[in-house]
Every structure is written in structure tokens, then in C-alpha cells.
Design a protein around this motif. Structure first.
Motif, PDB file in Angstrom:
ATOM      1  N   ALA A  13       0.831  -1.205   0.000  1.00 33.67           N
ATOM      2  CA  ALA A  13       0.000   0.000   0.000  1.00 33.67           C
ATOM      3  C   ALA A  13       0.866   1.257   0.000  1.00 33.67           C
ATOM      4  CB  ALA A  13      -0.934  -0.009   1.212  1.00 33.67           C
ATOM      5  N   ARG A  14       1.925   1.259   0.789  1.00 33.29           N
ATOM      6  CA  ARG A  14       2.830   2.412   0.809  1.00 33.29           C
ATOM      7  C   ARG A  14       3.550   2.565  -0.527  1.00 33.29           C
ATOM      8  NH1 ARG A  14       7.241   2.765   4.312  1.00 33.29           N
ATOM      9  NH2 ARG A  14       7.188   4.959   3.756  1.00 33.29           N
ATOM     10  N   ASP A  15       3.972   1.458  -1.102  1.00 33.18           N
ATOM     11  CA  ASP A  15       4.663   1.517  -2.392  1.00 33.18           C
ATOM     12  C   ASP A  15       3.762   2.109  -3.472  1.00 33.18           C
ATOM     13  OD1 ASP A  15       6.894   0.425  -1.282  1.00 33.18           O
ATOM     14  OD2 ASP A  15       6.491  -1.625  -1.931  1.00 33.18           O
ATOM     15  N   ILE A  16       2.472   1.780  -3.440  1.00 28.51           N
ATOM     16  CA  ILE A  16       1.540   2.314  -4.425  1.00 28.51           C
ATOM     17  C   ILE A  16       1.374   3.822  -4.244  1.00 28.51           C
ATOM     18  CG2 ILE A  16      -0.905   2.327  -5.109  1.00 28.51           C
ATOM     19  CD1 ILE A  16      -0.910  -0.704  -4.460  1.00 28.51           C
ATOM     20  N   LEU A  17       1.326   4.261  -2.984  1.00 29.33           N
ATOM     21  CA  LEU A  17       1.085   5.682  -2.711  1.00 29.33           C
ATOM     22  C   LEU A  17       2.289   6.568  -2.920  1.00 29.33           C
ATOM     23  CD1 LEU A  17      -1.054   5.522   0.573  1.00 29.33           C
ATOM     24  CD2 LEU A  17      -1.851   6.093  -1.718  1.00 29.33           C
ATOM     25  N   VAL A  18       3.484   5.999  -2.832  1.00 31.63           N
ATOM     26  CA  VAL A  18       4.679   6.831  -2.711  1.00 31.63           C
ATOM     27  C   VAL A  18       4.865   7.788  -3.883  1.00 31.63           C
ATOM     28  CG1 VAL A  18       6.323   5.229  -3.803  1.00 31.63           C
ATOM     29  CG2 VAL A  18       7.096   6.784  -1.989  1.00 31.63           C
ATOM     30  N   GLY A  19       4.430   7.394  -5.082  1.00 28.76           N
ATOM     31  CA  GLY A  19       4.589   8.280  -6.235  1.00 28.76           C
ATOM     32  C   GLY A  19       3.701   9.499  -6.172  1.00 28.76           C
ATOM     33  N   LEU A  74     -17.522  -0.318 -12.403  1.00 30.57           N
ATOM     34  CA  LEU A  74     -17.446   1.085 -11.991  1.00 30.57           C
ATOM     35  C   LEU A  74     -16.177   1.699 -12.580  1.00 30.57           C
ATOM     36  CD1 LEU A  74     -19.010   3.129 -10.197  1.00 30.57           C
ATOM     37  CD2 LEU A  74     -17.405   2.566  -8.358  1.00 30.57           C
ATOM     38  N   GLY A  75     -16.311   2.784 -13.323  1.00 29.95           N
ATOM     39  CA  GLY A  75     -15.164   3.414 -13.971  1.00 29.95           C
ATOM     40  C   GLY A  75     -14.177   3.994 -12.972  1.00 29.95           C
ATOM     41  N   GLY A  76     -12.945   4.208 -13.462  1.00 28.02           N
ATOM     42  CA  GLY A  76     -11.899   4.709 -12.587  1.00 28.02           C
ATOM     43  C   GLY A  76     -12.227   6.064 -11.994  1.00 28.02           C
ATOM     44  N   HIS A  77     -12.697   6.999 -12.815  1.00 28.76           N
ATOM     45  CA  HIS A  77     -13.032   8.332 -12.300  1.00 28.76           C
ATOM     46  C   HIS A  77     -14.273   8.284 -11.419  1.00 28.76           C
ATOM     47  CE1 HIS A  77     -10.049  10.819 -14.344  1.00 28.76           C
ATOM     48  NE2 HIS A  77     -10.187  10.017 -15.411  1.00 28.76           N
ATOM     49  N   GLU A  78     -15.198   7.390 -11.715  1.00 23.92           N
ATOM     50  CA  GLU A  78     -16.367   7.223 -10.855  1.00 23.92           C
ATOM     51  C   GLU A  78     -15.953   6.729  -9.473  1.00 23.92           C
ATOM     52  OE1 GLU A  78     -20.148   5.832 -13.316  1.00 23.92           O
ATOM     53  OE2 GLU A  78     -18.374   4.672 -13.860  1.00 23.92           O
ATOM     54  N   THR A  79     -15.052   5.745  -9.453  1.00 27.50           N
ATOM     55  CA  THR A  79     -14.539   5.238  -8.172  1.00 27.50           C
ATOM     56  C   THR A  79     -13.852   6.350  -7.392  1.00 27.50           C
ATOM     57  OG1 THR A  79     -14.194   3.049  -9.145  1.00 27.50           O
ATOM     58  CG2 THR A  79     -13.020   3.533  -7.094  1.00 27.50           C
ATOM     59  N   LEU A  80     -13.022   7.104  -8.090  1.00 27.08           N
ATOM     60  CA  LEU A  80     -12.279   8.167  -7.426  1.00 27.08           C
ATOM     61  C   LEU A  80     -13.230   9.203  -6.836  1.00 27.08           C
ATOM     62  CD1 LEU A  80      -8.991   9.750  -8.587  1.00 27.08           C
ATOM     63  CD2 LEU A  80     -10.868  11.262  -7.989  1.00 27.08           C
ATOM     64  N   ASN A  81     -14.230   9.621  -7.604  1.00 28.42           N
ATOM     65  CA  ASN A  81     -15.157  10.642  -7.127  1.00 28.42           C
ATOM     66  C   ASN A  81     -15.993  10.119  -5.960  1.00 28.42           C
ATOM     67  OD1 ASN A  81     -14.288  12.500  -9.034  1.00 28.42           O
ATOM     68  ND2 ASN A  81     -15.785  11.844 -10.559  1.00 28.42           N
ATOM     69  N   ALA A 107     -10.576  14.756   6.521  1.00 24.99           N
ATOM     70  CA  ALA A 107      -9.995  13.785   5.593  1.00 24.99           C
ATOM     71  C   ALA A 107     -10.268  14.199   4.145  1.00 24.99           C
ATOM     72  CB  ALA A 107     -10.580  12.400   5.857  1.00 24.99           C
ATOM     73  N   TYR A 108      -9.304  13.966   3.285  1.00 28.86           N
ATOM     74  CA  TYR A 108      -9.484  14.248   1.861  1.00 28.86           C
ATOM     75  C   TYR A 108      -8.520  13.392   1.064  1.00 28.86           C
ATOM     76  CZ  TYR A 108      -5.113  16.908   1.792  1.00 28.86           C
ATOM     77  OH  TYR A 108      -3.792  17.265   1.867  1.00 28.86           O
ATOM     78  N   LEU A 109      -8.772  13.283  -0.242  1.00 31.04           N
ATOM     79  CA  LEU A 109      -7.910  12.511  -1.133  1.00 31.04           C
ATOM     80  C   LEU A 109      -6.910  13.471  -1.777  1.00 31.04           C
ATOM     81  CD1 LEU A 109      -7.529   9.616  -2.259  1.00 31.04           C
ATOM     82  CD2 LEU A 109      -8.947  10.285  -4.198  1.00 31.04           C
ATOM     83  N   PRO A 110      -5.595  13.320  -1.518  1.00 34.14           N
ATOM     84  CA  PRO A 110      -4.618  14.315  -1.978  1.00 34.14           C
ATOM     85  C   PRO A 110      -4.137  14.132  -3.424  1.00 34.14           C
ATOM     86  CG  PRO A 110      -3.526  12.680  -0.627  1.00 34.14           C
ATOM     87  CD  PRO A 110      -4.986  12.312  -0.634  1.00 34.14           C
ATOM     88  N   TYR A 111      -4.711  13.205  -4.155  1.00 37.00           N
ATOM     89  CA  TYR A 111      -4.310  13.002  -5.552  1.00 37.00           C
ATOM     90  C   TYR A 111      -5.554  12.667  -6.368  1.00 37.00           C
ATOM     91  CZ  TYR A 111      -4.626   8.108  -4.099  1.00 37.00           C
ATOM     92  OH  TYR A 111      -5.072   6.910  -3.599  1.00 37.00           O
ATOM     93  N   ARG A 112      -5.458  12.753  -7.689  1.00 40.63           N
ATOM     94  CA  ARG A 112      -6.617  12.534  -8.559  1.00 40.63           C
ATOM     95  C   ARG A 112      -6.289  11.530  -9.659  1.00 40.63           C
ATOM     96  NH1 ARG A 112     -11.014  13.810  -6.187  1.00 40.63           N
ATOM     97  NH2 ARG A 112     -12.054  13.977  -8.214  1.00 40.63           N
ATOM     98  N   ASP A 113      -5.546  10.517  -9.340  1.00 45.07           N
ATOM     99  CA  ASP A 113      -5.159   9.504 -10.319  1.00 45.07           C
ATOM    100  C   ASP A 113      -5.990   8.237 -10.075  1.00 45.07           C
ATOM    101  OD1 ASP A 113      -3.969   7.849 -12.129  1.00 45.07           O
ATOM    102  OD2 ASP A 113      -2.143   7.539 -10.973  1.00 45.07           O
ATOM    103  N   PRO A 114      -6.933   7.906 -10.966  1.00 42.68           N
ATOM    104  CA  PRO A 114      -7.804   6.743 -10.745  1.00 42.68           C
ATOM    105  C   PRO A 114      -7.053   5.429 -10.637  1.00 42.68           C
ATOM    106  CG  PRO A 114      -8.667   8.148 -12.506  1.00 42.68           C
ATOM    107  CD  PRO A 114      -7.301   8.652 -12.188  1.00 42.68           C
ATOM    108  N   GLU A 115      -5.990   5.270 -11.426  1.00 40.80           N
ATOM    109  CA  GLU A 115      -5.266   3.998 -11.407  1.00 40.80           C
ATOM    110  C   GLU A 115      -4.554   3.777 -10.079  1.00 40.80           C
ATOM    111  OE1 GLU A 115      -5.649   1.628 -13.613  1.00 40.80           O
ATOM    112  OE2 GLU A 115      -7.102   3.035 -14.493  1.00 40.80           O
ATOM    113  N   THR A 116      -3.977   4.855  -9.536  1.00 44.13           N
ATOM    114  CA  THR A 116      -3.339   4.743  -8.219  1.00 44.13           C
ATOM    115  C   THR A 116      -4.364   4.359  -7.160  1.00 44.13           C
ATOM    116  OG1 THR A 116      -1.630   6.360  -8.777  1.00 44.13           O
ATOM    117  CG2 THR A 116      -2.053   6.001  -6.427  1.00 44.13           C
TER     118      THR A 116
END
Length: 844
Positions: A13-19, A74-81, A107-116
Motif C-alpha cells: 500500500a505504501r509503495d503504491i502511494l509513494v509516487g 465502476l469506472g476509474g473516475h467514478e470510483t475516485l469521485n 480527511a481528503y484525497l490528496p491526488y486525482r489519479d484513478p489507477e493509483t
């Protein structure tokens, strides 16, 4: 016990987030929020299975349920939103308890990359809330990645130090426990585990009744000024079985709301540093001060119930600082609360800080009837005291724990202390501690044979210096320039010695007119500007130098009738090692520093001149032994007399499986499988598995780059030419070990050549020069597998090889003895300096 699959999931999980989220603290927060989100859904599912209803994701919040979030299609941007909206709205959810609403606050999501996000949620989906201790251990592992909050004086307390303090204070099942600066609740978790262990049968089964467990869960309290730390504490306690933890965002030093709350046990590692200008406390403290460490200790002592106990980590200032508030605090502690002081070695808080600390053990009932205080000294805590804090086999904590228990046991029973024996401590009468009114809490001060407490007083540098002069800046200094030396901080070693290595020069023209900056024998050089942890390094100049020193240095010249210059250099450098300059080093732009005025006000213990000379002579006698032993250690090279009758073979003929290592990214470091780096090869010859760092690799990568017993490893790439091709041998290791990309590995054929013979042969001067000569020289010097394979080596009979190895190992045993001698002499030097600081009294 943290299991491998759970640890792997956290690392992944940390490795995925680090970028997208490079800050470790933010990574921890994102994983925390996602885990609680998933666990709430797990509890809803469990409730449905038991015939109940969903409460966390019900009504308007049902659309945020985990299954809906993870549903196929469920699409990537749909999941993210959907996820971003859910975590931001969760504090509005009336179906969740206040604990969870607090966790999701801001709490908030600090990035907007659906794949991450998809990859991250997939890993979180592998976790299941099962009410077990396993998840608590997993979260503590996650918290261990948090770095230092050093500017606030907050350092993550090592787990084994927390457990040691808890075991000494010994909280009971019917007692209340507080940590008024709780951080991530480490002391509270350790106390909880301690009580559970104390209330278990011989099979390890708990004996607490349901009512006792419920009361126990309500008995732990924590305060912290940081909302982020409060959030992490809440989650940590929740995952250890606390359904409603008593953790509050609260400023212990400036707020009065909880002043009238008292506790049976208080445990803490409070912040060591005060903000610029000091704390502005309320007026209910017994000790008037603006220093955070003074106020925290005062608070803890005053908030113990009758018979209450405490364990507090404190910086050296509390032990012997000269200010009135410090003395007033120590007097209160000695008279009413303190039963023992445990001196910890500098380095316990590495890599965050090298500051020297001690542990105060308070017991309000014992202290009032006892006429003594126990002083105990930990020299080794089971880990090396360098930045890496690698595990070692020397650990004084168990022995100190046993001796403290025995001492406190006698106090409780009223037994005599006349025959009490302590190998790592001493028992001192309170009357002796109070004798001159400064209530010094350094055990070395009272050790038999130390200087009289009346012989040494603190004196400011301004009182003993004839001159305090900062150096001059030069934008033209160069290592290769013709001119005069221009001394810089790098010319002071970590040991407080002057070195010519890396010396820069300024031109004769630039130095013209600056002759008053010349250094002469007897000058003391102080590093006044650097990164905060290096400000204060000091050395003695023992020869005239026809040159000056940079503006990052301050020269001190002393009155020889008052102070021995070598003693001054030793005292200042030791003050740096003790962390006494950390608070004084005001943060400048990009650096920290101490100006001449502040330095002039700094006080050191100053015995009479003849005592200073005796101290210098004693330390120099130890240093001479160290220098001689170090010369043996640094200059020893195995020598093998080559018989021309021995057959010759190529290295490639007696070894196979030549292979380059794997390249690792910085983000992979710090977890996972052990790996061998270049630095691990420059040892006595054998890789020590106990000291290796770790890297996160897949099972496939591990199998491809695994190192086995008796594999030979060479430095493939080195900045320094003399380091390339340096060999080391893999010793026996039960763990999986891999090797990095700057190393070449091969496997000697033990039927024709002994790996230990080959290692020692390749470490001889002749073969080191030969291998270096085969390297390719560029910015980084490299050697190839083919070059190594082409090295011709003698191949005597195996019996001869064994005899040669036996002789070399006997020599290496002597070298090892010299290393131990160095360590012993260094401890003697430190003991002398400890006595000096501990025996000093404050000049009124």
C-alpha cells in the motif's frame, strides 16, 4: 505478532502511494482512513450475518458501502469521485460513533489519479477486521515508518524503551493510566499489553472477567496537541480492542480544563524543545517556567494520585541544568516523588537525534518515606548507537530492570539497603543530593572516587575566554588552490579531532589583511553554523596554522590562568554529543547556528586548573591507547606467502554463478527482505546478517538475487578507486538475503578452494592492487565480471589452505581484541566526562 502477509500488504500500500503521496506521514493517514472505511463495512456485514442491520453505511450513506465502491464495471473516475466524496462526508454520518467521525475529520484525497486509487483500494480490500491483536500489530508497524518531528522536540520512542519503562512502573488492572503527550499511543498500548500478560494463566489464557476488561478499556487516557497524532492514537487503540478510546486533543501546558484530573500511572516521552519565546503556561504549576520539559515533568508529578507512579523520559537539562526552575523542579522531585534515575546512552533516539536522555521513575508513596534514590546506567540497550540502530548482543536493560525491582522491593518492605549490590547502579542518600542546593541528578556525580561536588562549578564561556571570534567567508576557497588553509566544519571529525582531510585554501591575496584570523596552538574551534545536529562540534588546535577559518567556525582563546584549552575543547565537544546545543541553535535560512553572544553565555563545568589538567591527562592516556589500537585495526591486512610451486587457476575456474545484483529504488528501502549493500562489505570479512538493511522485493526477485552461505561478494562500483573489487564472504544466515546492483556475487567451488582462503587471499595488498588495476576509471570506478574471472590465483592443497586460514583467523582475533579495546577506552573517556558534568554545581 505481525504476520508476513499483513506486513506485505502494508508495504505494498505504501509503495503504491509513494509516487503520489511522498510524505510518510500522509501515507500513514491515507492508509488509516482507508482501513477504517473498510473495517466499518466489515462490521456492517458481520451485523447482517448475525441478523442485525447495517448502521455505518445506511440511509443516505448506503451508496458509499465498500462493495459498491469496489463493484465491477465502476469506472476509474467514478470510483475516485465516490471515494473522495465518501471520506469527506463521513464526519456528517450520524450512523457512526464519534470515534470514527473524529478519524475522518478533515480527511481528503490528496491526488486525482484513478489507477493509483484502484491499485491502493485493491490492497486495502485484502484486509478484514477480525477483532484480533494482529491488526493492532500491523498498525504499529505502519506507525513505525513515521519520521522525526524533531523541530518540535518530538521523537518516536523506540518500542523496547517503552516496554522497559512500562515493566518498571508496572501498571495494574485497577489503575488509571495517562500519557499527556501521547503521540501514537505507544505507552498506552504497551501498558495495556503488560496488564493483559500479568493477568494470564500458565497457558497464556487471560483471566480478566468481562467487567474487568470493560473497566480496563476505560482506564487509559491520552492527550496530544496535534490533531494528526490524536487521529493515529484513536485508530491504534481501536485496533487493539478499545471501542471508545479516551484520547483528547488537548494542550497539557496551557489549558486548565483537565487540571483537576489525577491518575495512578503516568507514562510519557514529552517534547524536549520549547518554541521560540518559550511556553506561556497557566499559573497552576508549582514550578514557574517557560520550558516545556520542566512543565511536563511538573505536570506529571503533580497529577499523580496518592501512591501513584510515573516513568518519564527527560533530556539532560532536567538532570543538571543550572536555571532556577530546573533546580526547583529537582528539589520537588527528590523530596516527594523520585525513586530512581536511569541514564540512557546518547543515540537511543537515532536516527532522529543523538540527544542524551534519562528516565525518571516516580513513586509518590515510596519517595516520601525513602531516604535514598537509586541511580542506574544503561550503556547498551540492545542496539548500536549509530544512525542505523542495528541490533547487537549487548543489552543492559534486563539487568537494570532486575536491579530496580530489587531496590524498590526493599523500599516497599522496609528492608535494609546496607548489603544491596548493584552492578549497573548505586544508591545515594537524599541528604547528599540536596547538600549544596542544586539537587543534581547525575549518578556520576555521586560515584565513589569522583570529584567533590564543591570542586567544580559551571562557568560561562564568556567568563573564561579572552577572545570569541567568528571566521570570515570566502567564495573563492578551493581544495586545489594555491594559498593558505581555510578551515571549515568538515575539518572537525565526529570524535572532536582536527583533520586536514578535505582542506580548502584561499589565495594569499584574499588572506592579506586578515592575519588576525590565523590559528595558533591552543586555539579552540567551534562549529557555529551547520545542520542543527552538527552545530557544536569542537576541536583543539595543537599546532600553529598559517591560515584562517570560515565564518561557519568560531575561535575561542582562553585565559591560561583559568582554563586549560584542551579541557575546554573536550567539554564543548562532549556538550555537543549530549545534545546541549540543540535548543540554542536558532534556525536560520536553511541552516541552524549559534552566534558569538549565545556561545559566550553557554556554561560548562569548570574544575580548578590543576583538576582540568588531570582530566586532560587521563583522557589523553586513554586516547593514546585508542590511537595505537586503531592503527592496528585500520592497517592490518592478511598476508599470504605464495609458494611458486602452487598451481595457478583463474578466479572464473574456481568460482561459478557470477551475477550482478538488483537495483533498488529509495522507496523500496526500510522494509521487507534483508539486503547487502556496499557498506556491508567493508567489515572484518564476513557479512553480519544482524546489521543488514531491508528492501521490499517480490518472491520472484528474491529468488533471482538470493545470497547463500559461502557466496563471495565484490564491490562492483565505487566512488573511491581503492574500494572497487573489495571482497566479503556471506556468513551463515537463516533469513533470506539479496544483494544490490553495485555488487558482483559468485560461488566458490568448495571441492577445490576454501571460501575463507579465497576471501583472505583477495584481501591481501597484492591482490587488492591487482583487482583495482583491472577496473574502469570514470566518475565512478567499475569492475566487470569478466575482469574478476581473469584474476589468476594460487591453488594450494586444501590442507594448506586450512592451515593458512587458521593462522589468519588467529591474527584477526587479535585485531578484534583491539577493536574491543577501543570501545573500552572510549567508555572510560566518556565516564570521565560524565563525572565532570555530574559533579558540577551551579555558581550562584
Amino acid at each position: 505478532m505481525l504476520d508476513t502477509p499483513t506486513k506485505r500488504r502494508i508495504d505494498t500500500a505504501r509503495d503504491i502511494l509513494v509516487g503520489k503521496v511522498p510524505d510518510p506521514k500522509s501515507q500513514v493517514e491515507q492508509i488509516t482512513i482507508a482501513l477504517i472505511y473498510k473495517f466499518m463495512d466489515d462490521m456492517d456485514a458481520e451485523s447482517e450475518e448475525m441478523g442485525g442491520q447495517r448502521k455505518f453505511f445506511a440511509g443516505d450513506f448506503a451508496r458509499y458501502g465498500w462493495a459498491k465502491l469496489m463493484r465491477a464495471g465502476l469506472g476509474g473516475h467514478e470510483t475516485l469521485n465516490l471515494y473522495a466524496e465518501a471520506i469527506s462526508r463521513m464526519p456528517e454520518n450520524d450512523g457512526i460513533p464519534p470515534l470514527f467521525r473524529d478519524i475522518f475529520k478533515n480527511a481528503y484525497l490528496p491526488y486525482r489519479d484513478p489507477e493509483t486509487l484502484r491499485a491502493f483500494l485493491k490492497v486495502i480490500d485484502e484486509f478484514t477486521y477480525d477483532h484480533s491483536e494482529r491488526l493492532g500489530d500491523a498498525f504499529e508497524y505502519l506507525l513505525s515508518v513515521l519520521g522525526s518531528q524533531g523541530d518540535a522536540g518530538q521523537f518516536r520512542t523506540p518500542r523496547h524503551i517503552i516496554d522497559f519503562i512500562v515493566s518498571v512502573v508496572d501498571p495494574k488492572k485497577n489503575e488509571t493510566v495517562l500519557d499527556p503527550a501521547c503521540g501514537t499511543a505507544g505507552f498506552l498500548i504497551s501498558s495495556y499489553k503488560h496488564i493483559l500478560k500479568a493477568n494470564a494463566d500458565e497457558r497464556g489464557q487471560g483471566t480478566l472477567t468481562p467487567d474487568e476488561k470493560a473497566r480496563l478499556a476505560r482506564s487509559f487516557y491520552g492527550y496530544d496537541i496535534s490533531p494528526d497524532m490524536v487521529r493515529l492514537s484513536l485508530v491504534n487503540l481501536y485496533l487493539h480492542g478499545f471501542t471508545n478510546p479516551n484520547i483528547s486533543e488537548y494542550d497539557t501546558l496551557t489549558s486548565e480544563e483537565r487540571w483537576n484530573e489525577y491518575f495512578d500511572v503516568i507514562l510519557a516521552n514529552p517534547p524536549f524543545m520549547s518554541p521560540k519565546g518559550g511556553i506561556r503556561p497557566h499559573r497552576r504549576f508549582s514550578v514557574e517556567s517557560k520550558r516545556s520539559e520542566v512543565l511536563f515533568v511538573d505536570y506529571m508529578a503533580e497529577h499523580l494520585k496518592p501512591g501513584g507512579r510515573a516513568g518519564i523520559i527527560v533530556p539532560e537539562g532536567i538532570i543538571f541544568q543550572s536555571g532556577g526552575a530546573y533546580k526547583q523542579l529537582r528539589r520537588m522531585l527528590v523530596e516527594d516523588f523520585l525513586v530512581a534515575v536511569v541514564s540512557l546512552p546518547a543515540g537511543v533516539f537515532q536516527p532522529y537525534s543523538g540527544v542524551k536522555t534519562s528516565i525518571l521513575i516516580l513513586d509518590s508513596s515510596l519517595a516520601r518515606k525513602a531516604s535514598t534514590i537509586g541511580f542506574f546506567k544503561v550503556e547498551n540497550d540492545g542496539f548500536g548507537l549509530g544512525a542505523q540502530r542495528r541490533e547487537i548482543d549487548k543489552n543492559d536493560l534486563p539487568q537494570v530492570k532486575a536491579e530496580i525491582d530489587a531496590y524498590l522491593g526493599r523500599l516497599r518492605s522496609g528492608a535494609s539497603l546496607d548489603d544491596f549490590q548493584s552492578t549497573l547502579g548505586q544508591i545515594v542518600e537524599k541528604d547528599r543530593i540536596a547538600a549544596n542546593g542544586d539537587y543534581n541528578l547525575s549518578g556520576e556525580r555521586y560515584r565513589q572516587g569522583s570529584a567533590s561536588q564543591h570542586d567544580i562549578e559551571f562557568r560561562s564561556i564568556g567568563e573564561i575566554a579572552e577572545q570569541i571570534k567568528s571566521g570570515f567567508a570566502s567564495g573563492k576557497s578551493s581544495i586545489d588552490a594555491e594559498g593558505v588553509p581555510h578551515i571549515r566544519p568538515m575539518n572537525i571529525t565526529e570524535l572532536g579531532q582536527f583533520t586536514w582531510n578535505g582542506l580548502k585554501k584561499v589565495s594569499f591575496e584574499e588572506f592579506s589583511g586578515k592575519e588576525d584570523y590565523k590559528l595558533v596552538s591552543g586555539d579552540v574551534l567551534f562549529n557555529n553554523t551547520n545542520s542543527k545536529e552538527l552545530v557544536g562540534k569542537t576541536c583543539f588546535i595543537d599546532n600553529d596554522i598559517n591560515g584562517g577559518y570560515s565564518n561557519h567556525m568560531t575561535r575561542i582563546r582562553v585565559s591560561e590562568s583559568i582554563c586549560n584549552a584542551k579541557y575546554l575543547a573536550l567539554a564543548l565537544h562532549d556538550a555537543w554529543k549530549r545534545g546541549l546545543f540543540l535548543e540554542l541553535a536558532n534556525r536560520w535560512i536553511g541552516q541552524a547556528g549559534i552566534n558569538a553572544t549565545t556561545l559566550s553565555q553557554f556554561k560548562i563545568p569548570l574544575p580548578p586548573l590543576e583538576v582540568q589538567q588531570e582530566i586532560v591527562a587521563e583522557i589523553e592516556s586513554y586516547q593514546k591507547v585508542i590511537d595505537g589500537a586503531r592503527a592496528v585495526v585500520e592497517n592490518y591486512r592478511p598476508h599470504i606467502a605464495i609458494d611458486p610451486e602452487w598451481p595457478m587457476s583463474l578466479l572464473g575456474e574456481v568460482c561459478d554463478n557470477f551475477q550482478n545484483g538488483a537495483n533498488f529504488s529509495k522507496e523500496q528501502m526500510g522494509k521487507g527482505v534483508k539486503f547487502i549493500n556496499i557498506k556491508d562489505l567493508f567489515s572484518s570479512g564476513y557479512i553480519n546478517c544482524m546489521t543488514l538493511d531491508r528492501v521490499n522485493l517480490s518472491a520472484v526477485e528474491i529468488s533471482r538475487k538470493r545470497v547463500l552461505t559461502n557466496d563471495l561478494l565484490f564491490v562492483r562500483s565505487s566512488v573511491k578507486e581503492e574500494g572497487v573489487g573489495f571482497p566479503s564472504l556471506m556468513s551463515s544466515c537463516v533469513d533470506d538475503v539479496v544483494f544490490c546492483g553495485f555488487i558482483i556475487k559468485c560461488t566458490p567451488n568448495i571441492n577445490v578452494i576454501l571460501p575463507s582462503f579465497l576471501l583472505n587471499l583477495l584481501r591481501t595488498t597484492y591482490y587488492r592492487n591487482l583487482v583495482v588495476g583491472l577496473s574502469n576509471r570514470a566518475n565512478i570506478t567499475n569492475i566487470s565480471q569478466d575482469s574478476l574471472k581473469s584474476v589468476a590465483i594460487p591453488q594450494p592443497p586444501l590442507e594448506t589452505q586450512q592451515a593458512i586460514v587458521a593462522e589468519i583467523e588467529a591474527e584477526q582475533a587479535l585485531v578484534a581484541a583491539n577493536r574491543e579495546l577501543i570501545e573500552r577506552m572510549e567508555r572510560k573517556i566518556q565516564a570521565v566526562l560524565d563525572r565532570v558534568w555530574g559533579s558540577a554545581s551551579v555558581d550562584a
